[in-house]
Motif scaffolding. Sequence first.
Motif, PDB file in Angstrom:
ATOM      1  N   VAL A   1       0.794  -1.064   0.132  1.00 64.13           N
ATOM      2  CA  VAL A   1      -0.036   0.000   0.087  1.00 64.13           C
ATOM      3  C   VAL A   1       1.017   1.164   0.072  1.00 64.13           C
ATOM      4  O   VAL A   1       1.864   1.148   0.874  1.00 64.13           O
ATOM      5  CB  VAL A   1      -0.784   0.117   1.359  1.00 64.13           C
ATOM      6  CG1 VAL A   1      -1.769   1.266   1.041  1.00 64.13           C
ATOM      7  CG2 VAL A   1      -1.791  -1.256   1.371  1.00 64.13           C
ATOM      8  N   LEU A   2       0.380   2.353  -0.802  1.00 64.12           N
ATOM      9  CA  LEU A   2       1.181   3.588  -0.816  1.00 64.12           C
ATOM     10  C   LEU A   2       0.042   4.443  -0.293  1.00 64.12           C
ATOM     11  O   LEU A   2      -0.756   4.798  -0.906  1.00 64.12           O
ATOM     12  CB  LEU A   2       1.630   3.827  -2.098  1.00 64.12           C
ATOM     13  CG  LEU A   2       2.410   5.242  -2.465  1.00 64.12           C
ATOM     14  CD1 LEU A   2       3.532   5.441  -1.643  1.00 64.12           C
ATOM     15  CD2 LEU A   2       2.736   5.327  -3.814  1.00 64.12           C
ATOM     16  N   ILE A   3       0.559   5.109   0.672  1.00 58.27           N
ATOM     17  CA  ILE A   3      -0.230   6.252   1.271  1.00 58.27           C
ATOM     18  C   ILE A   3       0.401   7.635   0.980  1.00 58.27           C
ATOM     19  O   ILE A   3       1.590   7.826   1.498  1.00 58.27           O
ATOM     20  CB  ILE A   3      -0.494   6.082   2.919  1.00 58.27           C
ATOM     21  CG1 ILE A   3      -1.387   4.831   2.922  1.00 58.27           C
ATOM     22  CG2 ILE A   3      -1.072   7.384   3.411  1.00 58.27           C
ATOM     23  CD1 ILE A   3      -1.626   4.551   4.375  1.00 58.27           C
TER      24      ILE A   3
ATOM     25  N   GLY B   1       8.141  13.108  -5.642  1.00 59.02           N
ATOM     26  CA  GLY B   1       9.122  12.867  -4.554  1.00 59.02           C
ATOM     27  C   GLY B   1       9.507  11.182  -4.781  1.00 59.02           C
ATOM     28  O   GLY B   1      10.384  10.618  -4.288  1.00 59.02           O
ATOM     29  N   MET B   2       8.652  10.455  -5.669  1.00 60.64           N
ATOM     30  CA  MET B   2       8.929   9.174  -6.056  1.00 60.64           C
ATOM     31  C   MET B   2       9.946   8.978  -7.073  1.00 60.64           C
ATOM     32  O   MET B   2      10.516   7.870  -7.602  1.00 60.64           O
ATOM     33  CB  MET B   2       7.666   8.567  -6.595  1.00 60.64           C
ATOM     34  CG  MET B   2       6.517   8.308  -5.572  1.00 60.64           C
ATOM     35  SD  MET B   2       6.945   7.014  -4.572  1.00 60.64           S
ATOM     36  CE  MET B   2       6.371   5.578  -5.731  1.00 60.64           C
ATOM     37  N   ILE B   3      10.346  10.372  -7.666  1.00 63.55           N
ATOM     38  CA  ILE B   3      11.311  10.155  -8.564  1.00 63.55           C
ATOM     39  C   ILE B   3      12.751  10.365  -7.759  1.00 63.55           C
ATOM     40  O   ILE B   3      13.051  11.157  -6.904  1.00 63.55           O
ATOM     41  CB  ILE B   3      11.570  11.229  -9.581  1.00 63.55           C
ATOM     42  CG1 ILE B   3      10.017  11.220 -10.293  1.00 63.55           C
ATOM     43  CG2 ILE B   3      12.814  11.248 -10.657  1.00 63.55           C
ATOM     44  CD1 ILE B   3       9.807   9.909 -11.149  1.00 63.55           C
TER      45      ILE B   3
ATOM     46  N   LEU C   1       1.269   7.275 -12.340  1.00 64.24           N
ATOM     47  CA  LEU C   1       2.331   6.121 -12.275  1.00 64.24           C
ATOM     48  C   LEU C   1       2.381   5.770 -10.968  1.00 64.24           C
ATOM     49  O   LEU C   1       2.353   4.050 -10.751  1.00 64.24           O
ATOM     50  CB  LEU C   1       3.658   6.160 -13.187  1.00 64.24           C
ATOM     51  CG  LEU C   1       3.384   6.521 -14.708  1.00 64.24           C
ATOM     52  CD1 LEU C   1       5.038   7.168 -15.206  1.00 64.24           C
ATOM     53  CD2 LEU C   1       3.395   5.245 -15.104  1.00 64.24           C
ATOM     54  N   ALA C   2       2.744   6.457 -10.197  1.00 65.56           N
ATOM     55  CA  ALA C   2       2.630   6.220  -8.623  1.00 65.56           C
ATOM     56  C   ALA C   2       1.578   5.442  -8.093  1.00 65.56           C
ATOM     57  O   ALA C   2       1.468   4.521  -7.508  1.00 65.56           O
ATOM     58  CB  ALA C   2       3.316   7.441  -7.858  1.00 65.56           C
ATOM     59  N   SER C   3       0.218   5.939  -8.545  1.00 63.68           N
ATOM     60  CA  SER C   3      -0.906   5.586  -8.143  1.00 63.68           C
ATOM     61  C   SER C   3      -1.147   5.280  -6.637  1.00 63.68           C
ATOM     62  O   SER C   3      -1.457   4.083  -6.140  1.00 63.68           O
ATOM     63  CB  SER C   3      -1.490   4.507  -9.053  1.00 63.68           C
ATOM     64  OG  SER C   3      -2.598   3.982  -8.943  1.00 63.68           O
TER      65      SER C   3
END
Length: 385
Positions: free
Chosen positions: A148-150, A172-174, A202-204
């Motif tokens: 899970v990504l919050i 910040g996922m980059i 893309l991060a979703s």
Amino acid sequence: MKEYRVASQICHTYDRAELSRALSQALLSLSPKGLADHVKPGDRVALKVNMLMGKAPEKTITTHPELVAAVAEMVMELGAHPFIIDSPGGPYTASALRLAYERCGFASVARELGIELNLDTSTTTVSAAQGLRIRNTEMLKPAVEADVLINLPKLKTHGLTTMTCAVKNMFGMIPGMQKIEFHMRSPEVDGFCAMLVDVANLASPELTIVDAVIAMEGEGPSGGNPRQVGLVIAGEDMHAVDTFAAEIMGLDVSDVPTLRLAREAGMGPDSPDQLLVLGARLEPQSFLLPTARVRTHLLNQFLPASWAEAAARKLRPIPQFSADICTRCGICVRSCPPVALSLTQKETTPTLDEGACIRCFCCQELCPEHAISVKRSLLGRLLFR
């Protein structure tokens, strides 16, 4: 007509008990089981904070650690395993992460709760069938591979994108310095913001929870002033969350390039009637906006797209440096995407090559001393405010 649900609860302080109450009420209003509808026992849950730079929580630059702690406790109560993750500006190394986590207060939270701070700097490629500008990119592998990504953004103004909240926080996922490549790939505002929308999609993340207890206005995302809002906001759709956040700040969708481009592509609510706000809905607060705020879309109403962008580049404000404040740390020089800054031993402040400058304002954003302001022309004031 599709309905987009966003939960909003009053929360005046960072007292953890008050935060926990507001979070619980917000999440239960979104779905019957609250967080349990997203998180299952045994899940590894990535808490993607806003850790722009290593600054103390009272500076309002980063997600407040007490909000992160309250979310982490809720995750742990469900038998899941939270960890804190982000890639701040600058090199993406374990040593840089340790320092930033400590300064932002996240390390203290991790020690108290016995949870993990991500120090794994590995990346992985994430792809999609379509996108506004990009269809694949490298992202932080631990966050991508989490169950899970919050998304835990801080509500702030932003010199380039006007507002930073749900969608912008996914940048910040980059990893680290790869962010510079994005600025160089699309130096124009709309192109860059289209890529931000793609990165967010893309991060979703499964869920977004916004720290809007104390936001930032003015010269955001790092040099502005605290602005008491007193809200915790939650939603499953990032564009819906950003639509509501813009409303709070007194902004129209057209004022925020990421929102405008997402709406044009059919993402998020297309009209106010599609946005269902569950809980508190405050009156718009008319946030003080950054000097460098870009309003390129006004030129698009009168000029062909290529002409509009060329004119915007000429009229866009430029950074200027304060010799009284600058410590010659060189962070701005190392972080400048087009390498438009230089600093010799004899100079008291960096020298700017105005012809090479793409007006991304990364220098202003990442300056730890806030020694960089924005200079604009009289004509530019009609387009940037």
